[in-house]
Design a protein around this motif. Structure first.
Motif, PDB file in Angstrom:
ATOM      1  N   LEU A  87      38.035  -4.083  24.421  1.00  0.00           N
ATOM      2  CA  LEU A  87      37.934  -3.008  23.642  1.00  0.00           C
ATOM      3  C   LEU A  87      39.146  -3.045  22.863  1.00  0.00           C
ATOM      4  O   LEU A  87      39.150  -2.865  21.718  1.00  0.00           O
ATOM      5  CB  LEU A  87      37.923  -1.398  24.178  1.00  0.00           C
ATOM      6  N   ALA A  88      40.297  -3.471  23.131  1.00  0.00           N
ATOM      7  CA  ALA A  88      41.451  -3.377  22.603  1.00  0.00           C
ATOM      8  C   ALA A  88      41.346  -4.578  21.469  1.00  0.00           C
ATOM      9  O   ALA A  88      41.806  -4.433  20.299  1.00  0.00           O
ATOM     10  CB  ALA A  88      42.649  -3.957  23.440  1.00  0.00           C
ATOM     11  N   LEU A  89      40.671  -5.670  21.931  1.00  0.00           N
ATOM     12  CA  LEU A  89      40.607  -6.875  20.837  1.00  0.00           C
ATOM     13  C   LEU A  89      39.607  -6.366  19.821  1.00  0.00           C
ATOM     14  O   LEU A  89      39.453  -6.964  18.919  1.00  0.00           O
ATOM     15  CB  LEU A  89      40.119  -8.093  21.734  1.00  0.00           C
ATOM     16  N   GLY A  90      38.411  -5.679  20.209  1.00  0.00           N
ATOM     17  CA  GLY A  90      37.323  -5.723  19.146  1.00  0.00           C
ATOM     18  C   GLY A  90      37.288  -4.315  18.520  1.00  0.00           C
ATOM     19  O   GLY A  90      36.655  -4.204  17.685  1.00  0.00           O
ATOM     20  N   SER A  91      38.118  -3.198  18.850  1.00  0.00           N
ATOM     21  CA  SER A  91      37.932  -1.843  18.268  1.00  0.00           C
ATOM     22  C   SER A  91      38.647  -1.735  16.986  1.00  0.00           C
ATOM     23  O   SER A  91      38.570  -0.739  16.275  1.00  0.00           O
ATOM     24  CB  SER A  91      38.129  -0.888  19.384  1.00  0.00           C
ATOM     25  N   PHE A  92      39.710  -2.432  16.869  1.00  0.00           N
ATOM     26  CA  PHE A  92      40.583  -2.180  15.636  1.00  0.00           C
ATOM     27  C   PHE A  92      40.023  -2.504  14.314  1.00  0.00           C
ATOM     28  O   PHE A  92      39.641  -3.562  13.849  1.00  0.00           O
ATOM     29  CB  PHE A  92      41.998  -3.005  15.799  1.00  0.00           C
ATOM     30  N   GLY A  93      39.929  -1.255  13.614  1.00  0.00           N
ATOM     31  CA  GLY A  93      39.056  -1.324  12.219  1.00  0.00           C
ATOM     32  C   GLY A  93      40.040  -1.099  10.969  1.00  0.00           C
ATOM     33  O   GLY A  93      41.101  -1.444  11.065  1.00  0.00           O
ATOM     34  N   GLU A  94      39.249  -0.763  10.112  1.00  0.00           N
ATOM     35  CA  GLU A  94      40.141  -0.553   8.699  1.00  0.00           C
ATOM     36  C   GLU A  94      40.984   0.668   8.958  1.00  0.00           C
ATOM     37  O   GLU A  94      40.193   1.559   9.247  1.00  0.00           O
ATOM     38  CB  GLU A  94      39.362  -0.563   7.620  1.00  0.00           C
ATOM     39  N   THR A  95      42.119   0.763   8.490  1.00  0.00           N
ATOM     40  CA  THR A  95      42.807   1.853   8.515  1.00  0.00           C
ATOM     41  C   THR A  95      42.694   2.731   7.340  1.00  0.00           C
ATOM     42  O   THR A  95      42.608   2.316   6.249  1.00  0.00           O
ATOM     43  CB  THR A  95      44.356   1.615   8.744  1.00  0.00           C
ATOM     44  N   VAL A  96      42.690   3.960   7.503  1.00  0.00           N
ATOM     45  CA  VAL A  96      41.999   4.740   6.254  1.00  0.00           C
ATOM     46  C   VAL A  96      42.805   6.208   6.483  1.00  0.00           C
ATOM     47  O   VAL A  96      42.967   6.657   7.309  1.00  0.00           O
ATOM     48  CB  VAL A  96      40.492   5.120   6.221  1.00  0.00           C
ATOM     49  N   PHE A  97      43.378   6.510   5.324  1.00  0.00           N
ATOM     50  CA  PHE A  97      44.062   7.930   4.991  1.00  0.00           C
ATOM     51  C   PHE A  97      43.580   8.591   3.867  1.00  0.00           C
ATOM     52  O   PHE A  97      43.562   7.865   2.656  1.00  0.00           O
ATOM     53  CB  PHE A  97      45.500   7.641   5.122  1.00  0.00           C
ATOM     54  N   ILE A  98      42.785   9.462   4.048  1.00  0.00           N
ATOM     55  CA  ILE A  98      42.296  10.484   2.927  1.00  0.00           C
ATOM     56  C   ILE A  98      42.507  11.822   3.052  1.00  0.00           C
ATOM     57  O   ILE A  98      42.486  12.519   4.121  1.00  0.00           O
ATOM     58  CB  ILE A  98      40.722  10.081   3.506  1.00  0.00           C
ATOM     59  N   LYS A  99      42.848  12.518   1.935  1.00  0.00           N
ATOM     60  CA  LYS A  99      42.900  13.794   1.613  1.00  0.00           C
ATOM     61  C   LYS A  99      41.742  14.407   1.258  1.00  0.00           C
ATOM     62  O   LYS A  99      40.914  13.928   0.361  1.00  0.00           O
ATOM     63  CB  LYS A  99      44.170  13.956   0.749  1.00  0.00           C
ATOM     64  N   MET A 100      41.385  15.383   1.880  1.00  0.00           N
ATOM     65  CA  MET A 100      40.201  16.357   1.459  1.00  0.00           C
ATOM     66  C   MET A 100      40.209  17.840   1.072  1.00  0.00           C
ATOM     67  O   MET A 100      41.318  18.301   1.504  1.00  0.00           O
ATOM     68  CB  MET A 100      39.313  16.262   2.646  1.00  0.00           C
TER      69      MET A 100
END
Length: 235
Positions: A40-53
């Protein structure tokens, strides 16, 4: 044959249910010990996103990973030599027939998502509906009318009544999956050792994080969230 069991090397991997079964297969195939949450540690890291809504109740969203099964499996399949097929939304009879066929062919199968409300060995049993759990089925017993499973939070093999499985399977479609879901899994004959696998997966993750992206993604997202977090207490 009324009872059939596939022998695997099971280990605890709390909170990593969607990968626990594949970890067991990998550890068995490679004859290695691996830490909890390894895949899970090797496969779960995705694109980091920061959004203001524009939402007073939820003004921000910061996401650093995606741990849905398909995302994790896709991130691992090339490096791990993993082949998988997610099947969901079919009839319960089709699902039961299919998983029995997998076991008869010597292939464990991941069951889920399951509602933890209907799993008698969990503390959530008849107390809280949490329809996102996964277990690995390694056998069945027709006389006892049960499936034989390993859970990421339990050391021993569990006999789960088919009636309980059917109830746990009958979920509303959500962001994780649909009713009567199961995952066929295959590993290549000679998967890489854990050090090689770690190196390759971490390299892939670093490339995804560090390459140039739109301003709301990647490293710039971390920079923005670092500047915003101190203000959140007052807001």
């Amino acid at each position: 044959m009324s009872r059939k069991t596939i022998e695997v090397k099971h280990h605890l991997s709390s909170g990593c249910c969607m990968c626990s079964g594949i970890e067991d297969l990998y550890a068995t195939r490679t004859n290695q010990s691996i830490p909890e949450g390894f895949l899970l540690a090797l496969g779960s890291f995705g694109e980091t996103v920061f959004i203001k809504m524009n939402n007073c109740k939820k003004p921000y969203m910061f996401s650093a990973n995606d741990a849905r099964p398909k995302t994790v499996y896709e991130n691992l399949k090339e490096e791990l030599g993993l082949d998988y097929k997610i099947i969901e939304g079919r009839t319960v009879e089709y699902a039961k027939k299919s998983i029995k066929k997998e076991i008869d062919e010597g292939c464990p199968v991941v069951l889920g998502p399951l509602d933890m409300f209907y799993l008698p060995y969990l503390k959530m049993y008849h107390t809280e509906h949490i329809p996102i759990h996964y277990v690995m089925m390694v056998g069945y017993d027709e006389e006892k009318h049960c499936v034989l499973i390993y859970d990421c939070d339990r050391e021993d093999m569990i006999e789960l009544a088919v009636n309980d499985l059917e109830l746990a399977w009958n979920i509303e479609k959500n962001g994780v999956g649909d009713k009567n879901g199961f995952i066929k899994i295959r590993l290549c004959e000679n998967p890489p050792d854990k050090y090689t696998l770690s190196y390759n997966c971490l390299l892939k993750k670093a490339e995804r994080q560090l390459r140039e992206k739109p301003y709301i993604l990647g490293i710039s997202a971390y920079e923005k969230i670092a500047g915003e977090l101190p203000k959140w207490k007052k807001k």
